[in-house]
Design a protein around this motif. Structure first.
Motif, PDB file in Angstrom:
ATOM      1  N   TYR A   1      14.428  26.954  13.828  1.00 26.19           N
ATOM      2  CA  TYR A   1      13.924  26.240  12.664  1.00 26.19           C
ATOM      3  C   TYR A   1      12.535  25.689  12.942  1.00 26.19           C
ATOM      4  O   TYR A   1      12.189  25.384  14.089  1.00 26.19           O
TER       5      TYR A   1
ATOM      6  N   HIS B   1      10.540  22.382  11.519  1.00 28.17           N
ATOM      7  CA  HIS B   1      10.795  21.149  10.778  1.00 28.17           C
ATOM      8  C   HIS B   1       9.498  20.359  10.712  1.00 28.17           C
ATOM      9  O   HIS B   1       8.899  20.051  11.743  1.00 28.17           O
TER      10      HIS B   1
ATOM     11  N   VAL C   1      18.126  15.742  17.949  1.00 29.29           N
ATOM     12  CA  VAL C   1      18.404  17.171  18.169  1.00 29.29           C
ATOM     13  C   VAL C   1      19.047  17.378  19.536  1.00 29.29           C
ATOM     14  O   VAL C   1      20.052  18.085  19.667  1.00 29.29           O
TER      15      VAL C   1
ATOM     16  N   VAL D   1      20.710  20.266  12.387  1.00 30.87           N
ATOM     17  CA  VAL D   1      19.657  20.115  11.381  1.00 30.87           C
ATOM     18  C   VAL D   1      20.151  19.232  10.235  1.00 30.87           C
ATOM     19  O   VAL D   1      19.405  18.383   9.731  1.00 30.87           O
TER      20      VAL D   1
ATOM     21  N   GLU E   1      18.290  15.757   9.187  1.00 34.68           N
ATOM     22  CA  GLU E   1      17.834  15.495   7.827  1.00 34.68           C
ATOM     23  C   GLU E   1      18.514  14.258   7.236  1.00 34.68           C
ATOM     24  O   GLU E   1      17.888  13.491   6.512  1.00 34.68           O
TER      25      GLU E   1
ATOM     26  N   THR F   1      12.702  21.513   6.344  1.00 31.54           N
ATOM     27  CA  THR F   1      13.158  22.369   7.429  1.00 31.54           C
ATOM     28  C   THR F   1      13.266  23.791   6.914  1.00 31.54           C
ATOM     29  O   THR F   1      13.849  24.025   5.855  1.00 31.54           O
TER      30      THR F   1
END
Length: 129
Positions: free
Chosen positions: A4, A6, A30, A72, A76, A90
């Motif tokens: 990803y 972001h 993360v 993710v 978020e 993202t």
């Protein structure tokens, strides 16, 4: 695990140290959930296309993430709660870009061009000669 990119936008009135702390907080979220932040880029204070929550500018930070989807979603969720974050986005990618991102290369290209001077003044001087 999926890859990803972001990008988060932080309020304009934050100091750079606070923006770095937000990036560290996102990285910690993360990594605590078995993901990995491959690269972090700070793009600096940039103008927004339109006013968001009374902000005309924002600090931009991009994270390249290698993590499961649940990580993710949690990132978020926590960024949505944080008052210092204006926006975030993202995007799932097939592969991370090697080297600096397009935003970082653009700044390097503009600095490499140097000062072009006042073109109109130069044209007037040539016409007068």
């Amino acid at each position: 695990m999926a890859l990803y990119e972001h990008v988060l936008l932080a309020r304009q009135d934050l100091a750079q140290a606070q923006v770095d702390a937000l990036a560290e907080m996102a990285t910690k979220i993360v990594e605590d959930h078995n993901g990995k932040v491959v690269k972090t880029e700070t793009w600096g204070l940039r103008s927004l296309a339109y006013r968001i929550a009374k902000n005309r500018k924002a600090h931009y930070v991009m994270l390249e993430i290698d993590a499961p989807t649940a990580v993710v979603a949690e990132l978020e969720r926590q960024l949505g709660i944080n008052e210092d974050i204006v926006r975030f986005m993202t995007v799932r990618v097939d592969a991370h870009e090697q080297g600096p991102s397009a935003m970082m290369r653009r700044g390097d290209r503009e600095r490499a061009r140097g000062d072009r001077g006042d073109r109109r003044r130069d044209e007037r001087e040539e016409a007068a000669a």
